[in-house]
Design an enzyme around this catalytic site. Structure first.
Site, mmCIF file in Angstrom:
data_model
loop_
_atom_site.group_PDB
_atom_site.id
_atom_site.type_symbol
_atom_site.label_atom_id
_atom_site.label_comp_id
_atom_site.label_asym_id
_atom_site.label_seq_id
_atom_site.Cartn_x
_atom_site.Cartn_y
_atom_site.Cartn_z
ATOM 1 N N GLY A 36 0.840 -1.203 0.000
ATOM 2 C CA GLY A 36 0.000 0.000 0.000
ATOM 3 C C GLY A 36 0.873 1.251 0.000
ATOM 4 C CG HIS A 37 3.261 2.232 3.424
ATOM 5 N ND1 HIS A 37 3.311 1.133 4.236
ATOM 6 C CD2 HIS A 37 2.635 3.197 4.144
ATOM 7 C CE1 HIS A 37 2.759 1.416 5.404
ATOM 8 N NE2 HIS A 37 2.326 2.653 5.366
ATOM 9 C CD GLN A 61 -0.581 9.415 13.826
ATOM 10 O OE1 GLN A 61 0.131 10.276 13.319
ATOM 11 N NE2 GLN A 61 -1.241 8.538 13.075
ATOM 12 N N GLY A 147 -3.200 7.654 1.532
ATOM 13 C CA GLY A 147 -4.007 6.521 1.083
ATOM 14 C C GLY A 147 -5.488 6.699 1.407
ATOM 15 C CE LYS A 149 -6.460 -0.215 6.214
ATOM 16 N NZ LYS A 149 -5.792 0.615 7.254
ATOM 17 C CG ASP A 150 -5.476 5.697 7.193
ATOM 18 O OD1 ASP A 150 -5.915 5.083 8.164
ATOM 19 O OD2 ASP A 150 -4.390 5.420 6.657
ATOM 20 N NE ARG A 187 -2.706 0.235 14.737
ATOM 21 C CZ ARG A 187 -2.751 1.536 14.427
ATOM 22 N NH1 ARG A 187 -3.270 1.935 13.289
ATOM 23 N NH2 ARG A 187 -2.270 2.436 15.259
HETATM 24 O O1 PAF Z 1 -1.375 7.436 7.837
HETATM 25 C C1 PAF Z 1 -0.352 7.420 8.560
HETATM 26 O O2 PAF Z 1 0.523 6.537 8.448
HETATM 27 C C2 PAF Z 1 -0.149 8.525 9.590
HETATM 28 O O3 PAF Z 1 -1.356 8.902 10.166
HETATM 29 C C3 PAF Z 1 0.588 9.754 9.018
HETATM 30 C C4 PAF Z 1 -0.203 10.442 7.931
HETATM 31 C C5 PAF Z 1 1.947 9.330 8.468
HETATM 32 C C6 PAF Z 1 0.826 10.769 10.144
HETATM 33 O O4 PAF Z 1 1.585 10.240 11.177
#
Ligand code: PAF
Length: 284
Positions: A36-37, A61, A147, A149-150, A187
């Site tokens: 995905g990344h 976060q 992405g 996905k979020d 995860r």
């Molecule tokens: O989506 C993520 O991996 C994180 O929320 C991000 C955007 C890198 C911020 O820490």
């Protein structure tokens, strides 16, 4: 491939390249990279001359009872993946480089972040907005890729960029799934084999809902109820299932431009999120 941990060094690198007319693309991540990344990296390369990937597990976060300490980390593996996929530089600061001990300035988006994950993870989007603003100031990108996905994160960050006039073009890339449908996530590593098998209920039930919504079904509450029931029957613990306007994250009116079907569910202690977006003409 360059590796930076210091913010000034990072800024000097991009400023030099910008003076040469290069367009800088940023892919912000928390590391433990997966396909995905890498799809975000490839998307960035289509729009920028230089691709920088940041790796920073952002403490602000994560809630006090969340998985910050055990969040998977493997810098060497990430470094190799970046090198193999044409990343020009990694920005990997330490927590102490990113946050002053007496840091007292944070960014809050107050509308799109109110529901879904924002309602269940107090402070989460304040942490995300603040760190992304800081990453933008450290890397100085022209474009940034996130992405789908979020989905809520993408909307919140787009709003932050618009409201605070960041000179950054935001690109949102589609969800990448395993061949059996599971949305890729760092995860997923926490799941046992059985939990992973059971968690396929999420994508299966989302795809079913997608077909039904595209076919014109409009009883959103009933559809959300069916998705919840399927996930619960598979052994998942539903955190939320919501069908919302894909632009505003409000309850859909008669003619939404798009619908977001968003799911968060626990399998064991692992919280997974997934979603689909349906636009009015039926195109994803
Ligand atoms: O989506 C993520 O991996 C994180 O929320 C991000 C955007 C890198 C911020 O820490």
């Amino acid at each position: 491939m360059k590796i930076f941990s210091n913010i000034l060094d990072m800024q000097n690198y991009t400023l030099t390249l910008k003076r040469q007319g290069k367009r800088i693309g940023l892919v912000p991540t928390m590391g433990f990279l997966h396909e995905g990344h890498l799809s975000l990296v490839h998307e960035a390369a289509k729009h920028a001359d230089i691709v920088i990937l940041s790796i920073f597990v952002n403490p602000t976060q994560f809630g006090p009872n969340e998985d910050f300490d055990k969040y998977p980390r493997d810098f060497e593996r990430d470094r190799k993946l970046c090198e193999d996929n044409g990343v020009d530089a990694i920005f990997a600061p330490e927590v102490a480089d990113m946050y002053f001990k007496d840091c007292s300035t944070y960014i809050n988006e107050n509308k799109l972040s109110a529901g879904l994950c924002g309602a269940r993870r107090p402070g989460h989007f304040q942490g995300v907005c603040t760190v992304v603003a800081k990453l933008f100031n450290a890397v100085l990108p022209d474009i940034a890729v996130f992405g789908q996905k979020d989905a809520q994160q993408a909307l919140v960050l787009r709003r932050m960029v618009r409201d605070l006039n960041f000179p950054v073009k935001m690109l949102i890339a589609p969800i990448v799934r395993e061949s059996d449908g599971l949305a890729m996530s760092s995860r997923n590593k926490y799941l046992t084999e059985e939990q992973r098998r059971n968690a396929l209920a999420i994508s299966r039930t989302l795809f079913k809902a997608e077909n039904e919504l595209k076919a014109g079904r409009k009883d959103f509450d009933a559809i959300a109820g069916e998705i919840s029931a399927t996930i619960s029957a598979s052994g998942g613990r539903v955190d939320y299932v919501e069908i919302l306007d894909a632009d505003t994250l409000e309850l859909p009116n008669e003619t939404p431009r798009g619908l977001l079907v968003a799911v968060a569910a626990y399998y064991g202690a692992t919280r997974l999120i997934d979603n689909i977006i349906i636009t009015v003409d039926g195109q994803e």
